[in-house]
Design a protein around this motif. Structure first.
Motif, PDB file in Angstrom:
ATOM      1  N   PRO B 289     -36.679  12.800  -0.298  1.00  0.00           N
ATOM      2  CA  PRO B 289     -36.384  11.528   0.379  1.00  0.00           C
ATOM      3  C   PRO B 289     -35.452  11.601   1.619  1.00  0.00           C
ATOM      4  CG  PRO B 289     -35.946  11.471  -2.091  1.00  0.00           C
ATOM      5  CD  PRO B 289     -35.959  12.917  -1.578  1.00  0.00           C
ATOM      6  N   ILE B 290     -34.725  12.613   1.788  1.00  0.00           N
ATOM      7  CA  ILE B 290     -33.833  12.648   2.871  1.00  0.00           C
ATOM      8  C   ILE B 290     -34.509  13.156   4.296  1.00  0.00           C
ATOM      9  CG2 ILE B 290     -31.897  13.739   3.727  1.00  0.00           C
ATOM     10  CD1 ILE B 290     -30.922  14.380   0.962  1.00  0.00           C
ATOM     11  N   TYR B 291     -35.350  14.109   4.092  1.00  0.00           N
ATOM     12  CA  TYR B 291     -35.828  14.442   5.588  1.00  0.00           C
ATOM     13  C   TYR B 291     -37.335  14.461   5.453  1.00  0.00           C
ATOM     14  CZ  TYR B 291     -31.168  15.698   7.241  1.00  0.00           C
ATOM     15  OH  TYR B 291     -29.781  15.483   7.525  1.00  0.00           O
ATOM     16  N   ILE B 293     -38.933  16.906   3.915  1.00  0.00           N
ATOM     17  CA  ILE B 293     -39.472  18.433   4.134  1.00  0.00           C
ATOM     18  C   ILE B 293     -39.519  19.208   2.849  1.00  0.00           C
ATOM     19  CG2 ILE B 293     -38.608  20.600   4.948  1.00  0.00           C
ATOM     20  CD1 ILE B 293     -37.121  19.203   7.218  1.00  0.00           C
ATOM     21  N   ASN B 310     -37.430  21.148  -2.921  1.00  0.00           N
ATOM     22  CA  ASN B 310     -36.768  20.334  -2.191  1.00  0.00           C
ATOM     23  C   ASN B 310     -35.430  20.698  -1.662  1.00  0.00           C
ATOM     24  OD1 ASN B 310     -35.298  17.739  -1.104  1.00  0.00           O
ATOM     25  ND2 ASN B 310     -35.314  16.625  -3.180  1.00  0.00           N
ATOM     26  N   LYS B 312     -33.200  18.933  -0.072  1.00  0.00           N
ATOM     27  CA  LYS B 312     -32.407  18.000   0.374  1.00  0.00           C
ATOM     28  C   LYS B 312     -32.044  18.061   1.804  1.00  0.00           C
ATOM     29  CE  LYS B 312     -31.690  17.136  -4.503  1.00  0.00           C
ATOM     30  NZ  LYS B 312     -30.532  16.705  -5.504  1.00  0.00           N
ATOM     31  N   ASP B 313     -30.484  17.910   2.173  1.00  0.00           N
ATOM     32  CA  ASP B 313     -30.452  17.935   3.456  1.00  0.00           C
ATOM     33  C   ASP B 313     -29.996  19.368   4.179  1.00  0.00           C
ATOM     34  OD1 ASP B 313     -27.966  18.002   1.943  1.00  0.00           O
ATOM     35  OD2 ASP B 313     -26.977  16.438   3.062  1.00  0.00           O
TER      36      ASP B 313
END
Lengths: 712, 349
Positions: B289-291, B293, B310, B312-313
């Motif tokens: 949900p962040i990027y 990717i 995932n 994340k960031d």
């Protein structure tokens, strides 16, 4: 500890017989009235004038310089050649006096914390660059990567280094491309005064949440001199510096030059072993000329600087990869700064500053780990800045308004990952500000009372898109006479920062074009006290940041700037200094407790409510200077607590705290026709094994010898 | 004196350190081995093992079994042969050999300064092949003697590698500027051919059906036009392809389809006619949900699950999300930083 105190007292009594008494009387140059609580800053400490406008103190050696300042007056630097009585006339900010002699130093900050260090020969002896001095200020944190010329950046209160404004002779010198100022470029040999500001300062229109560092060179009252400094260290660094100053009536001319060479070699500890690394060679040359003229109601100073630096970038060290870094960066910079102050009969003061600078930068990466293709990336930047401020001061009210305009251009070529890129981008930015300071609102006739300050500013930038933002700041301070010398203050400010060229460039590499400006809302409250025997400052701050830009890894090597939507940084800063035996012993200490956390809510994001990376919760620095006749010793300790380097604060990705101790001892002595000093400095005395940045081990113990000659 | 006491107090407070936990050792029977890259230059690559039977994930199993020593810097790929894992640790210039019964290190193959092992394929207990990202080479490895048998020049910045029909196929990514596969003789390293395909080939998938499938990520220009190319391993001809926007990246085979990720999610490709479905079966924002990717992709043929990484960031621990073949999320487990490779491991399939 008792033994230490006994020793200190003994030193004091022994030394006191060798010192010389100075009496300074500070008066208003227009009315000849005595000025109470004027500050007298000299290398060994600080005094304040008493109710008679007089301060008495002792200095260990001559010649020495003092700076006399008062909130509502222009500061002066005085050169003391011998013991005696000195009468110093300070010029009110609002009056026009012929043959004005002022320094570029701003008066103290009524609405926030600030610090100021007069750079003297001792500091020049024991520091390799100004970062050691900056560490003596609370709230600061310096990131560095090891090696003689490695990048050193400063940040305040958990914010990024791009938010810290670095001024040189009143002009912002943050790099046009990166927004950073590399402290390793600035040697104590090339500057005279270093100042730090937190919070807001309506006196000079500053309201940056990220703090400010000010460097000044070419003071108006610096005496004529010829100074030579030679330094060599155990890692084969060698530097030489020359400073020539000639005062001729209302003119002065000052030339400074410095040359530094180092194989960038040092020992470090990693993987259970002491190793040695040698990055690409450092060669740094700096040359500056400043000239000034004061006539009737006008002061003009022109400053020209040329610097050429080639430096090896320290490569990181990881498991089974202890390779030396062969990557070199180079920069060739030319800078012109013009300052003009005009004092009108009406009481108005107009301050005008202009700067033009150009830099050619290159990055050579023979192993092509960062740059593909030719392994080279070239960048040139040019930067023009103009600022003009009109001040008016009358009976405790000071109003100022001004404009600033900046035009920056960047041309870059090289291969970064996807393909060869050649970019030419420019930015026009500017702002308008109004500042107001109202002193002694209720008790004009006393030293106590309420002071109020206000700043309004509007800023404009045309890149990446046309944007204008407003900032507003307000401050109150209260100095109750019955609690003298304590001053209570509180401030609130809203300020903004536009993304830098680099941030926009790298964000766009991976299709991320939504980078926005950062905005900070800062509340601060504090107490400060300044007396002739001690300084104390305690402040609490709470910063709410919207859109803080953080560089995050993105596929292997490259990092990409992103906005973290919401952050909160709050903490407590305590600083204290004292001269229990004036002229003999000076002690300084500061402590910062910081909690800078990510407040962007997301169920899937484990970084929520966690500390921002590389923000230590605790930082302590202690500084002691002991002078015994011709002998001086300086001790600097700096402790930074543990820091995380991943956003979720995983304990596996945590750097231990470190304590770094530097110790110097030196002696002043006559040599032929000069006053000389020789000193030995041991950096990292306790041989701490530490990282400031993960995988960049810092140097172990190092010995440095310095010889200073002041030709008579 | 009070000041001195106060300062002493401060030092006592700030000297406290939180002890670092050591994960328990795990003896796997059936599960997922996740190689977490860590962050480049931070020496914090790690391995997560997820036990399918118990549903428990254990992080840092390598350092836990090896006296706390980190796996290294930027562990980029893993291949398993028998009960031994071979891990290409890019920025530590080594291939770490790990006993999967104990997770203890069985030694390393030192690739030397600049060796940068990127991706590898192990063809027997004795032999493997690895691409070297920064030296633009492919190496044949003697896994017994932990040495290099031969080295051959590739194109720029080689990444993906696979073996078929006595040949080694290498994807020359050029970090976006290259568009070829190089083919080498496994015996002597002689180059057989360069096959032109799309730009930025990074991932090679081998279905062992006489074809390999090369995922080209394309350039990072905002459109990210890439594609998947189907290569006949005998004729060395690209027989079919499908163009995909949004920088396609990770890929794996299910029992019937080739799955490919791009900036929108996971798409299904029919390998026979190379047609791609118009809708993603898993959206990228569901995984990250962040990027948005997706950093790794694998298929568990036993549980019939799609596994998506995932990150994340990229500066916090990631997770693996499990989906059924219709793209419905069935669960997840936490991993280390930047889970980039997932291997489904069962002692006996």
């Amino acid at each position: 500890m008792n033994n230490f105190l006994r020793f200190a007292v003994l030193i004091f009594f022994l030394a006191s017989g060798l010192q010389a008494q100075i009496t300074v009387s500070v008066i208003d140059s227009s009315t000849s009235s005595n000025l109470v609580n004027a500050e007298i800053l000299f290398p060994q400490g600080r005094f304040f004038t008493n109710s008679e406008g007089v301060a008495e103190f002792q200095v260990p050696t001559f010649p020495t310089d003092i700076i006399v300042s008062h909130t509502s007056y222009h500061s002066r630097q005085i050169h003391l050649k011998s013991a005696g009585i000195y009468i110093v006339r300070l010029q009110p900010l609002s009056l026009n006096i012929p043959l004005i002699t002022v320094t570029a130093v701003q008066p103290g900050n009524l609405f926030g914390s600030s610090g100021r260090v007069l750079i003297d020969d001792k500091i020049r002896s024991v520091t390799r660059d100004i970062s050691t001095v900056i560490n003596r200020f609370s709230g600061t944190y310096i990131k560095e990567y090891g090696g003689s010329g490695s990048l050193k950046t400063i940040s305040f209160r958990g914010l990024s280094s791009e938010n810290t404004e670095v001024l040189f002779n009143e002009i912002n010198i943050n790099d046009a491309a990166t927004g950073l100022a590399d402290l390793s470029d600035h040697s104590a040999n090339m500057i005279d005064i270093l100042e730090m500001q937190h919070g807001i300062s309506p006196e000079d229109g500053f309201a940056g949440a990220g703090g400010r560092i000010k460097m000044t060179s070419g003071l108006w009252d610096t005496p004529s001199h010829t100074r030579i400094s030679l330094k060599a260290d155990s890692d084969q660094l060698f530097s030489s510096a020359l400073s020539l100053r000639k005062n001729m009536g209302s003119y002065f001319l000052e030339i400074n030059a410095e040359n530094v060479n180092s194989p960038n070699r040092y020992s470090y500890f990693f993987d259970g072993q002491t190793r040695t690394r040698e990055n690409a060679f450092l060669n740094k040359k700096q040359f500056s000329i400043s000239a000034g003229k004061s006539y009737e109601s006008n002061l003009t100073r022109i400053y020209l600087k040329y610097s050429d630096k080639i430096n090896g970038l320290p490569g990181f060290v990881v498991s089974n990869n202890y390779d030396w870094s062969k990557t070199r960066s180079g920069s060739e910079t030319r800078m012109l700064i013009l300052n003009n102050y005009h004092y009108f009969d009406s009481g108005l003061i107009n301050s005008f500053s202009f700067s033009a600078s150009g830099s050619k930068l290159f990055l050579a990466d023979p192993d092509r780990r960062m740059i593909s293709g030719s392994g080279e990336k070239k960048t040139s930047t040019s930067d023009l800045r103009i600022q003009n401020k009109l001040e008016f001061g009358l009976e405790g009210t000071k109003l100022s308004a001004g404009l600033n305009l900046a035009k920056a251009e960047l041309n870059s070529s090289g291969e970064i990952f996807s393909a060869y890129r050649s970019d030419s981008i420019d930015r026009l930015s500017g702002g308008f500000f109004i500042n107001a300071v109202f002193e002694h609102i209720f008790e004009k006739e006393t030293d106590g009372g309420i002071n109020a300050g206000l700043i309004f500013e509007t800023e404009y930038a045309d890149f990446p898109e046309k944007t204008s933002v407003n900032g507003v700041s307000a401050g109150l301070s209260y100095s109750p006479r019955y609690l003298s010398p304590f001053r209570f203050y509180t401030t609130y400010s809203i300020d903004n920062r536009f993304p830098t060229f680099n941030e926009i460039y790298y964000a766009s590499l991976f299709n991320h074009t939504g980078l926005t400006r950062e905005q900070f809302k800062t509340f601060e409250a504090g107490i400060s006290a300044r007396t002739s025997s001690y300084d104390l400052e305690i402040s609490y701050f709470n910063i709410l940041g919207d859109g803080l830009i953080v560089w995050t890894p993105f596929r292997a090597i490259i990092q990409v700037p992103r906005n973290i939507r919401t952050v909160r940084s709050y903490g407590l800063e305590v600083s204290a200094s004292s001269s229990p035996f004036p002229g003999t012993l000076r002690l300084g200490a500061n402590y910062t407790w910081l909690n800078a956390i990510n407040k962007t809510g997301n169920d899937n994001d484990n970084a929520y409510n966690k500390r921002l990376i590389y923000t230590p919760s605790h930082k302590v620095s202690l500084n002691a200077e002991l002078i015994f006749g011709r002998i001086f010793t300086i001790l600097d300790l700096m402790y930074a607590g543990s820091r995380y380097y991943t956003a979720d604060n995983d304990s596996h990705n945590k750097l231990k705290g470190y304590l770094v101790t530097d110790f110097s001892a030196g002696i002043n002595f006559p040599l032929l026709s000069s006053n000389a000093s020789a000193s030995l400095t041991v950096y990292n005395l306790l041989n701490a094994q530490y990282f400031v940045i993960q995988s960049y081990p810092m140097p172990l113990r190092n010995y440095s010898f310095t010889l200073n000659l002041n030709l008579i | 004196m009070k000041k001195l006491i106060l300062l002493s107090f401060v030092f006592v407070i700030v000297s406290c350190e939180t002890p670092v936990e050591t994960p328990p050792l795990v003896i796997p029977e059936f599960g997922y081995i996740v190689v977490n890259e860590g962050v480049y230059g931070q020496n914090n690559s790690s391995i997560t093992f997820y036990d399918v039977n118990t549903g428990l994930a254990t992080n840092n199993v390598f350092s836990g079994a090896n006296s706390g020593n980190p796996l290294g810097d930027t562990a980029n790929d893993l291949d398993v042969f028998g009960s031994t894992a071979y891990i290409a640790v890019d920025n530590s210039n080594k291939i770490e050999i790990v006993d999967l019964n104990t997770y203890k290190s069985k030694g390393i193959i030192d690739m030397g300064p600049g060796g940068s092992p990127r991706e590898l394929v192990v063809t027997s207990s004795k032999t493997g092949f690895v691409t070297s990202l920064l030296s633009n080479k492919v190496h044949k490895l003697d896994l017994i003697n932990k040495s290099i048998v031969w080295s051959a020049e590739t194109g720029a910045y080689p990444e993906g590698i696979t073996q078929s029909a006595g040949k080694i196929f290498v994807a020359n990514s050029g970090f976006g500027a290259s568009n070829t596969l190089s083919v080498f003789d496994t015996l002597n390293g002689n180059k057989i051919s360069d096959i032109q395909i799309g730009f930025n080939p990074r991932v090679l998938v081998n279905r062992n059906d006489g074809y390999i499938y090369a995922v080209c990520t394309g350039v990072y220009d905002g459109i990210g036009k890439g594609g998947v190319y189907k290569i006949n391993t005998s004729t060395l001809v690209s027989v079919d392809s499908v163009l995909i926007d949004g920088n396609p990246g990770e890929a794996c085979f299910t029992d019937s389809h080739l799955l490919v990720t791009n900036s929108l999610g996971v798409f299904r490709i029919e390998p026979d006619n190379m047609s791609i479905e118009t809708e993603a079966i898993i959206s990228a924002s569901t995984v990250n949900p962040i990027y948005g990717i997706i950093y790794a992709l694998a298929y568990d043929p036993v549980e019939k699950l799609i596994l998506a990484g995932n990150p994340k960031d990229f500066i916090q621990n990631g997770e693996i999300i499990k989906f059924d073949l219709n793209g419905k999320k069935t669960g997840s487990f936490d991993t280390g930083l930047n889970p980039g490779t997932i291997a489904v491991y069962k002692k006996k399939f």
